[in-house]
Design a protein around this motif. Structure first.
Motif, PDB file in Angstrom:
ATOM      1  N   GLY A  64      89.389   2.682 -61.446  1.00 47.14           N
ATOM      2  CA  GLY A  64      89.662   1.885 -60.265  1.00 47.14           C
ATOM      3  C   GLY A  64      88.528   0.958 -59.879  1.00 47.14           C
ATOM      4  N   ARG A  65      87.526   0.841 -60.734  1.00 45.22           N
ATOM      5  CA  ARG A  65      86.432  -0.093 -60.435  1.00 45.22           C
ATOM      6  C   ARG A  65      86.921  -1.532 -60.491  1.00 45.22           C
ATOM      7  N   VAL A  66      87.886  -1.812 -61.375  1.00 46.05           N
ATOM      8  CA  VAL A  66      88.532  -3.125 -61.425  1.00 46.05           C
ATOM      9  C   VAL A  66      90.037  -2.924 -61.325  1.00 46.05           C
ATOM     10  N   ASP A  67      90.750  -3.971 -60.932  1.00 43.55           N
ATOM     11  CA  ASP A  67      92.207  -3.891 -60.777  1.00 43.55           C
ATOM     12  C   ASP A  67      92.933  -4.075 -62.105  1.00 43.55           C
ATOM     13  N   CYS A  68      92.326  -4.838 -62.995  1.00 42.80           N
ATOM     14  CA  CYS A  68      92.974  -5.181 -64.256  1.00 42.80           C
ATOM     15  C   CYS A  68      91.897  -5.670 -65.206  1.00 42.80           C
ATOM     16  N   GLY A  69      92.288  -5.955 -66.447  1.00 38.08           N
ATOM     17  CA  GLY A  69      91.271  -6.422 -67.378  1.00 38.08           C
ATOM     18  C   GLY A  69      91.850  -6.848 -68.709  1.00 38.08           C
ATOM     19  N   PHE A  70      90.984  -7.394 -69.539  1.00 38.37           N
ATOM     20  CA  PHE A  70      91.339  -7.823 -70.885  1.00 38.37           C
ATOM     21  C   PHE A  70      90.592  -6.938 -71.866  1.00 38.37           C
ATOM     22  N   LEU A  71      91.326  -6.407 -72.846  1.00 32.08           N
ATOM     23  CA  LEU A  71      90.724  -5.511 -73.815  1.00 32.08           C
ATOM     24  C   LEU A  71      91.443  -5.600 -75.153  1.00 32.08           C
ATOM     25  N   ARG A  72      91.026  -4.773 -76.063  1.00 34.40           N
ATOM     26  CA  ARG A  72      91.606  -4.768 -77.406  1.00 34.40           C
ATOM     27  C   ARG A  72      92.608  -3.633 -77.537  1.00 34.40           C
TER      28      ARG A  72
ATOM     29  N   ALA B 171      95.149   0.478 -76.612  1.00 35.01           N
ATOM     30  CA  ALA B 171      94.435   0.847 -75.399  1.00 35.01           C
ATOM     31  C   ALA B 171      94.725   2.292 -75.026  1.00 35.01           C
ATOM     32  N   HIS B 172      94.039   2.776 -74.024  1.00 35.86           N
ATOM     33  CA  HIS B 172      94.247   4.143 -73.538  1.00 35.86           C
ATOM     34  C   HIS B 172      95.719   4.310 -73.140  1.00 35.86           C
ATOM     35  N   PRO B 173      96.335   5.441 -73.481  1.00 39.59           N
ATOM     36  CA  PRO B 173      97.771   5.622 -73.200  1.00 39.59           C
ATOM     37  C   PRO B 173      98.141   5.595 -71.724  1.00 39.59           C
ATOM     38  N   ASP B 174      97.183   5.798 -70.841  1.00 37.01           N
ATOM     39  CA  ASP B 174      97.483   5.779 -69.409  1.00 37.01           C
ATOM     40  C   ASP B 174      97.502   4.365 -68.823  1.00 37.01           C
ATOM     41  N   LEU B 175      97.237   3.373 -69.645  1.00 37.54           N
ATOM     42  CA  LEU B 175      97.235   1.984 -69.174  1.00 37.54           C
ATOM     43  C   LEU B 175      98.515   1.267 -69.590  1.00 37.54           C
ATOM     44  N   GLU B 176      98.977   0.352 -68.746  1.00 40.33           N
ATOM     45  CA  GLU B 176     100.055  -0.561 -69.114  1.00 40.33           C
ATOM     46  C   GLU B 176      99.418  -1.837 -69.651  1.00 40.33           C
ATOM     47  N   THR B 177      99.968  -2.366 -70.725  1.00 42.46           N
ATOM     48  CA  THR B 177      99.366  -3.544 -71.358  1.00 42.46           C
ATOM     49  C   THR B 177     100.391  -4.644 -71.596  1.00 42.46           C
ATOM     50  N   ILE B 178      99.880  -5.871 -71.642  1.00 44.34           N
ATOM     51  CA  ILE B 178     100.675  -7.047 -72.010  1.00 44.34           C
ATOM     52  C   ILE B 178      99.953  -7.715 -73.170  1.00 44.34           C
TER      53      ILE B 178
ATOM     54  N   ASP C 248      93.792  -7.493 -81.667  1.00 49.29           N
ATOM     55  CA  ASP C 248      94.866  -7.827 -80.735  1.00 49.29           C
ATOM     56  C   ASP C 248      94.337  -7.688 -79.309  1.00 49.29           C
ATOM     57  N   ILE C 249      94.361  -8.782 -78.565  1.00 49.12           N
ATOM     58  CA  ILE C 249      93.857  -8.784 -77.195  1.00 49.12           C
ATOM     59  C   ILE C 249      95.021  -8.626 -76.228  1.00 49.12           C
ATOM     60  N   ALA C 250      94.819  -7.792 -75.214  1.00 46.57           N
ATOM     61  CA  ALA C 250      95.868  -7.538 -74.228  1.00 46.57           C
ATOM     62  C   ALA C 250      95.301  -7.585 -72.816  1.00 46.57           C
ATOM     63  N   PHE C 251      96.197  -7.838 -71.872  1.00 43.13           N
ATOM     64  CA  PHE C 251      95.897  -7.705 -70.446  1.00 43.13           C
ATOM     65  C   PHE C 251      96.339  -6.308 -70.051  1.00 43.13           C
ATOM     66  N   ALA C 252      95.507  -5.588 -69.304  1.00 36.98           N
ATOM     67  CA  ALA C 252      95.816  -4.193 -68.986  1.00 36.98           C
ATOM     68  C   ALA C 252      95.606  -3.887 -67.509  1.00 36.98           C
ATOM     69  N   LEU C 253      96.369  -2.923 -67.018  1.00 35.50           N
ATOM     70  CA  LEU C 253      96.217  -2.410 -65.656  1.00 35.50           C
ATOM     71  C   LEU C 253      96.758  -0.992 -65.620  1.00 35.50           C
ATOM     72  N   ARG C 254      96.457  -0.279 -64.539  1.00 38.38           N
ATOM     73  CA  ARG C 254      96.915   1.112 -64.480  1.00 38.38           C
ATOM     74  C   ARG C 254      98.430   1.190 -64.337  1.00 38.38           C
ATOM     75  N   SER C 255      99.002   0.378 -63.457  1.00 37.71           N
ATOM     76  CA  SER C 255     100.439   0.424 -63.247  1.00 37.71           C
ATOM     77  C   SER C 255     100.897  -0.846 -62.554  1.00 37.71           C
TER      78      SER C 255
END
Length: 288
Positions: free
Chosen positions: A141-149, A152-159, A263-270
């Protein structure tokens, strides 16, 4: 902001930076103000939260015990504030974004510029890091969302955003500087500059996949140091195409003769629990 929440935020930032001064700079307070707020907490709770020393501060045993509770309180307060912002129709708000350096340099300026045209009062906090760091910041929860490779962690939603090709970088006078594609086995013929970052290293994965044993002479987390070393003729390396755009270094960039990419994705918790500002921001990702 409620005074107790200010004190909690001061405590969290001081723990994060290990310094009253850096926490004060981050929160736009004076160093004495931060110190006083934490001293007030210690007095109210009748515990010692931090050990002070010349090298900075660190948590006491009591501080370690209370830290997760303070984090949860601040997270809940942020959720409350985001809800209030949504009710105001995005007239105000803050989007905290964890990002890779290459994305911050080449994508985010266009995305934010377009978003700003429609929502000029939204503020942004960008924190640059590596793949694993961005994952952890979103999960914590330090950031609301982010860009990563991906993956990703299974608890994250990604685009999914883009497949970023990995290129070989070599000195301009290298014997293969004019080749159409770079043979993957030739990665073992020169000293190799290895970029070690983010917990998952593309070059190392490539070596493992094709059973290669390169002559690694230099390891670093600094992309620019790698390019400088290559430019100086000390060896060759591999870097993502997105990072290599508009590079000032005199180096040759070559595609490999085998598939190599990230592969780059946009990610957030939910998406369901994301703030309205983040949900609207997601609608502008294609403007990169």
């Amino acid at each position: 902001m409620d005074m107790n929440i200010q004190k909690y935020a001061a405590f969290l930032k001081t723990v994060e930076y290990g310094s009253f001064t850096k926490a004060a700079e981050s929160l736009s307070y004076s160093q004495s103000g931060i110190s006083r707020m934490i001293a007030d907490l210690e007095k109210e709770w009748e515990v010692s939260l931090l050990e002070r020393g010349r090298g900075g501060v660190r948590l006491t045993s009591d501080g370690i015990t209370l830290l997760p509770y303070v984090k949860r309180l601040c997270t809940e307060y942020d959720s409350l504030q985001r809800q209030v912002d949504e009710m105001k129709g995005l007239q105000t708000g803050l989007i905290r974004i964890g990002t890779l350096t290459s994305v911050a340099t080449h994508w985010l300026p266009n995305i934010i510029r377009k978003f700003h045209e429609d929502y000029p009062n939204i503020e942004y906090e960008l924190i640059s890091g590596e793949y694993i760091e961005v994952e952890e910041w979103i999960l914590e929860g330090r950031v609301d969302c982010g860009f990563l490779r991906l993956p990703a962690h299974p608890d994250l939603e990604t685009i999914f955003m883009e497949r970023d090709e990995l290129l070989v970088i070599l000195p301009e006078n290298h014997k293969l500087a004019d080749c159409e594609v770079f043979p993957v086995e030739a990665l073992c013929e020169d000293p190799f500059m290895l970029l070690e970052k983010g917990g998952r290293m593309e070059a190392s994965e490539l070596f493992e996949k094709y059973h290669l044993k390169p002559d690694v002479r230099f390891r670093t987390w600094d992309d620019y140091a790698i390019m400088s070393m290559v430019e100086s003729g000390l060896g060759i390396s591999i870097a993502p195409e997105l990072f290599l755009r508009r590079t000032p270094y005199r180096i040759a960039k070559k595609k490999l003769n085998v598939p190599a990419y990230r592969d780059i994705a946009f990610a957030l918790r939910s998406r369901k629990t994301a703030s309205m500002a983040v949900k609207r921001f997601m609608e502008y990702l294609d403007y990169r």
